[in-house]
Design a protein around this motif. Structure first.
Motif, PDB file in Angstrom:
ATOM      1  N   HIS A   1       1.015  -0.992  -0.149  1.00  0.00           N
ATOM      2  CA  HIS A   1      -0.362  -0.226  -0.059  1.00  0.00           C
ATOM      3  C   HIS A   1       1.026   1.375   0.337  1.00  0.00           C
ATOM      4  CE1 HIS A   1      -2.929  -3.142   2.367  1.00  0.00           C
ATOM      5  NE2 HIS A   1      -2.879  -3.366   1.188  1.00  0.00           N
ATOM      6  N   PHE A   2       1.611   1.328   1.370  1.00  0.00           N
ATOM      7  CA  PHE A   2       2.458   2.384   0.627  1.00  0.00           C
ATOM      8  C   PHE A   2       3.689   2.783  -0.349  1.00  0.00           C
ATOM      9  CE2 PHE A   2       6.359   5.361   2.511  1.00  0.00           C
ATOM     10  CZ  PHE A   2       5.191   5.823   3.030  1.00  0.00           C
ATOM     11  N   PRO A   3       4.311   1.758  -0.880  1.00  0.00           N
ATOM     12  CA  PRO A   3       4.728   1.731  -2.446  1.00  0.00           C
ATOM     13  C   PRO A   3       3.765   2.457  -3.580  1.00  0.00           C
ATOM     14  CG  PRO A   3       5.410  -0.292  -1.195  1.00  0.00           C
ATOM     15  CD  PRO A   3       4.209  -0.045  -0.226  1.00  0.00           C
ATOM     16  N   HIS A   4       2.835   2.038  -3.336  1.00  0.00           N
ATOM     17  CA  HIS A   4       1.684   2.897  -4.063  1.00  0.00           C
ATOM     18  C   HIS A   4       1.373   3.963  -4.089  1.00  0.00           C
ATOM     19  CE1 HIS A   4      -1.742   2.347  -7.113  1.00  0.00           C
ATOM     20  NE2 HIS A   4      -1.663   3.291  -6.551  1.00  0.00           N
ATOM     21  N   PHE A   5       1.727   4.790  -2.316  1.00  0.00           N
ATOM     22  CA  PHE A   5       1.167   5.513  -2.128  1.00  0.00           C
ATOM     23  C   PHE A   5       2.634   6.937  -2.376  1.00  0.00           C
ATOM     24  CE2 PHE A   5       2.858   8.719   0.773  1.00  0.00           C
ATOM     25  CZ  PHE A   5       1.871   9.908   0.619  1.00  0.00           C
ATOM     26  N   LEU A   6       3.473   6.074  -2.380  1.00  0.00           N
ATOM     27  CA  LEU A   6       4.992   6.780  -3.062  1.00  0.00           C
ATOM     28  C   LEU A   6       4.490   6.874  -4.893  1.00  0.00           C
ATOM     29  CD1 LEU A   6       7.439   5.753  -0.700  1.00  0.00           C
ATOM     30  CD2 LEU A   6       6.630   6.926  -0.627  1.00  0.00           C
ATOM     31  N   ALA A   7       4.189   5.806  -5.257  1.00  0.00           N
ATOM     32  CA  ALA A   7       4.516   5.787  -6.917  1.00  0.00           C
ATOM     33  C   ALA A   7       3.649   7.333  -8.006  1.00  0.00           C
ATOM     34  CB  ALA A   7       4.597   4.822  -8.011  1.00  0.00           C
ATOM     35  N   ALA A   8       2.051   7.357  -6.818  1.00  0.00           N
ATOM     36  CA  ALA A   8       0.838   7.984  -6.610  1.00  0.00           C
ATOM     37  C   ALA A   8       1.023   9.936  -6.791  1.00  0.00           C
ATOM     38  CB  ALA A   8       0.065   7.200  -7.093  1.00  0.00           C
ATOM     39  N   CYS A   9       2.080   9.358  -5.736  1.00  0.00           N
ATOM     40  CA  CYS A   9       2.345  10.747  -4.625  1.00  0.00           C
ATOM     41  C   CYS A   9       3.288  11.466  -6.311  1.00  0.00           C
ATOM     42  CB  CYS A   9       3.094  10.651  -3.628  1.00  0.00           C
ATOM     43  SG  CYS A   9       3.424  12.116  -2.835  1.00  0.00           S
ATOM     44  N   TYR A  10       4.498  10.526  -6.724  1.00  0.00           N
ATOM     45  CA  TYR A  10       5.571  11.371  -7.683  1.00  0.00           C
ATOM     46  C   TYR A  10       4.420  11.331  -8.843  1.00  0.00           C
ATOM     47  CZ  TYR A  10       9.014  11.388 -10.950  1.00  0.00           C
ATOM     48  OH  TYR A  10       9.797  11.535 -11.340  1.00  0.00           O
ATOM     49  N   MET A  11       3.684  10.715  -9.481  1.00  0.00           N
ATOM     50  CA  MET A  11       2.748  10.745 -10.384  1.00  0.00           C
ATOM     51  C   MET A  11       2.679  12.742 -10.152  1.00  0.00           C
ATOM     52  SD  MET A  11       3.901   9.403 -12.836  1.00  0.00           S
ATOM     53  CE  MET A  11       3.366  10.030 -14.488  1.00  0.00           C
ATOM     54  N   SER A  12       1.590  12.865  -8.808  1.00  0.00           N
ATOM     55  CA  SER A  12       1.267  13.211  -8.616  1.00  0.00           C
ATOM     56  C   SER A  12       1.633  15.037  -9.192  1.00  0.00           C
ATOM     57  CB  SER A  12       0.085  13.285  -7.601  1.00  0.00           C
ATOM     58  OG  SER A  12      -0.704  15.285  -7.499  1.00  0.00           O
ATOM     59  N   PHE A  13       2.576  14.713  -8.059  1.00  0.00           N
ATOM     60  CA  PHE A  13       4.040  16.119  -8.377  1.00  0.00           C
ATOM     61  C   PHE A  13       4.499  16.650  -9.585  1.00  0.00           C
ATOM     62  CE2 PHE A  13       8.446  16.331  -7.789  1.00  0.00           C
ATOM     63  CZ  PHE A  13       8.836  17.212  -7.947  1.00  0.00           C
ATOM     64  N   MET A  14       4.772  15.352 -10.864  1.00  0.00           N
ATOM     65  CA  MET A  14       5.092  15.069 -12.033  1.00  0.00           C
ATOM     66  C   MET A  14       4.340  16.340 -12.459  1.00  0.00           C
ATOM     67  SD  MET A  14       8.217  14.327 -11.826  1.00  0.00           S
ATOM     68  CE  MET A  14       8.499  14.230 -13.510  1.00  0.00           C
ATOM     69  N   GLU A  15       2.755  15.708 -12.431  1.00  0.00           N
ATOM     70  CA  GLU A  15       1.180  16.182 -12.636  1.00  0.00           C
ATOM     71  C   GLU A  15       1.312  18.613 -12.599  1.00  0.00           C
ATOM     72  OE1 GLU A  15      -1.000  15.603 -15.743  1.00  0.00           O
ATOM     73  OE2 GLU A  15       0.288  14.776 -16.106  1.00  0.00           O
ATOM     74  N   SER A  16       1.865  18.450 -11.427  1.00  0.00           N
ATOM     75  CA  SER A  16       1.487  19.707 -11.027  1.00  0.00           C
ATOM     76  C   SER A  16       2.170  21.087 -11.354  1.00  0.00           C
ATOM     77  CB  SER A  16       1.940  20.110  -9.051  1.00  0.00           C
ATOM     78  OG  SER A  16       3.428  19.816  -9.331  1.00  0.00           O
ATOM     79  N   ASP A  17       3.409  20.826 -12.407  1.00  0.00           N
ATOM     80  CA  ASP A  17       4.468  21.948 -12.889  1.00  0.00           C
ATOM     81  C   ASP A  17       4.083  21.316 -13.786  1.00  0.00           C
ATOM     82  OD1 ASP A  17       6.715  24.125 -12.160  1.00  0.00           O
ATOM     83  OD2 ASP A  17       7.865  22.563 -13.276  1.00  0.00           O
ATOM     84  N   PRO A  18       4.804  22.747 -14.991  1.00  0.00           N
ATOM     85  CA  PRO A  18       4.500  22.667 -16.250  1.00  0.00           C
ATOM     86  C   PRO A  18       6.058  21.928 -16.994  1.00  0.00           C
ATOM     87  CG  PRO A  18       3.608  24.942 -15.409  1.00  0.00           C
ATOM     88  CD  PRO A  18       3.743  24.443 -15.102  1.00  0.00           C
TER      89      PRO A  18
END
Length: 290
Positions: A190-207
């Motif tokens: 569960h936590f590894p999925h959180f890390l991957a999803a958190c990173y993708m959200s981070f990448m999407e947040s800046d042009p």
């Protein structure tokens, strides 16, 4: 093992569909019934030969010998409420949920004096793909399945569910404490999925970072693959395993801050030692065969 006359799958997607296909391939089930909330998905599952007939959950309760709830964790209580009053005495119900303590708590409340008919289980297999088209008969080959039997379960019922998963090619382990299960899988799933999803959200947040997504290589692909999983399923997993997830996050924050401090101090020696420990831990990990 003895052939099952009628198997019921509630939620005929990757996990439920693959379970049905594996047992069909082994000739261990005469008929598979499918139920769920998406009629189009159920129709596709029937067209693909995963299930033989589409029924309601209430109909399945009276027709199936073994029922596997493979719907998202958040749907468990509603499904159990329909099944419980209709279950014949010899019908066994199991699940595939990634969390067990919350599921068992709900099951005890809903199934009440029929709780002995519910066998909690969790197959450790998955894919970023979902739905009936993702189902494959060898998904569970050489994968782990965790069963957390209840004190009320008969040894015969547990043995039946165990043998079904073993017939799918899985290695079954019994874990008595549901909390131990949830703590373990918060850490390794569960936590590894959180890390991957958190990173993708981070990448999407800046042009600029968003543009960089087009330049990622195999490391980026491997690290982020699991972030493509079902948002509904993972939302329910995080919420149902809230306590263990928050504990992991608190501990990880300490690790993150330690690395940040090393970097701020330009401590090359300690950075090397820190990376060496991580690299050795990964190298020594025994990878389950695909």
């Amino acid at each position: 093992m003895k052939k099952i006359k009628t198997l019921g799958i509630i939620g005929v997607g990757l996990i439920g569909g693959s379970f049905a296909l594996a047992l069909k391939r082994q000739g261990l089930v005469e008929k598979v019934l499918g139920a769920g909330k998406d009629d189009n998905s159920l129709g596709l599952a029937k067209a693909l030969g995963i299930i033989d007939e589409v029924v309601t959950i209430a109909e399945m309760a009276t027709l199936a010998d073994v029922i596997v709830i493979a719907a998202p964790v958040n749907a468990f209580e509603g499904i159990a409420n329909v099944l419980a009053p209709l279950l014949p005495a010899n019908t066994i119900v199991s699940d595939v949920g990634s969390t067990k303590a919350k599921i068992i708590e709900i099951a005890r409340k809903v199934f009440d004096n029929k709780i002995h008919q519910f066998i909690p289980a969790h197959p450790i297999a998955g894919s970023h793909a979902s739905g009936p088209t993702a189902a494959i008969s060898d998904l569970f080959q050489d994968k782990n399945v965790i069963i957390t039997p209840l004190p009320e379960n008969s040894s015969e019922s547990v043995a039946l569910i165990q043998s079904l998963w073993e017939s799918c090619g899985a290695t079954v382990q019994l874990l008595k404490q549901a909390k131990d299960h949830d703590d373990i899988y918060a850490a390794v799933s569960h936590f590894p999925h959180f890390l991957a999803a958190c990173y993708m959200s981070f990448m999407e947040s800046d042009p600029i970072r968003k543009q960089a997504l087009n330049m990622g290589g195999t490391g980026f692909r491997d690290f982020t693959r699991i972030a493509a999983g079902s948002p509904e399923m993972w939302r329910d997993i995080f919420l149902s395993n809230q306590e263990a997830m928050l504990s992991q996050m608190r501990d990880f924050e300490k690790e993150f801050n330690y690395f940040k401090q090393l970097l701020e101090n330009k401590d090359a020696e300690q950075l090397y030692q820190w990376l060496s420990v991580a690299a050795k831990a990964r190298q020594n990990w025994k990878v389950i065969k695909n």
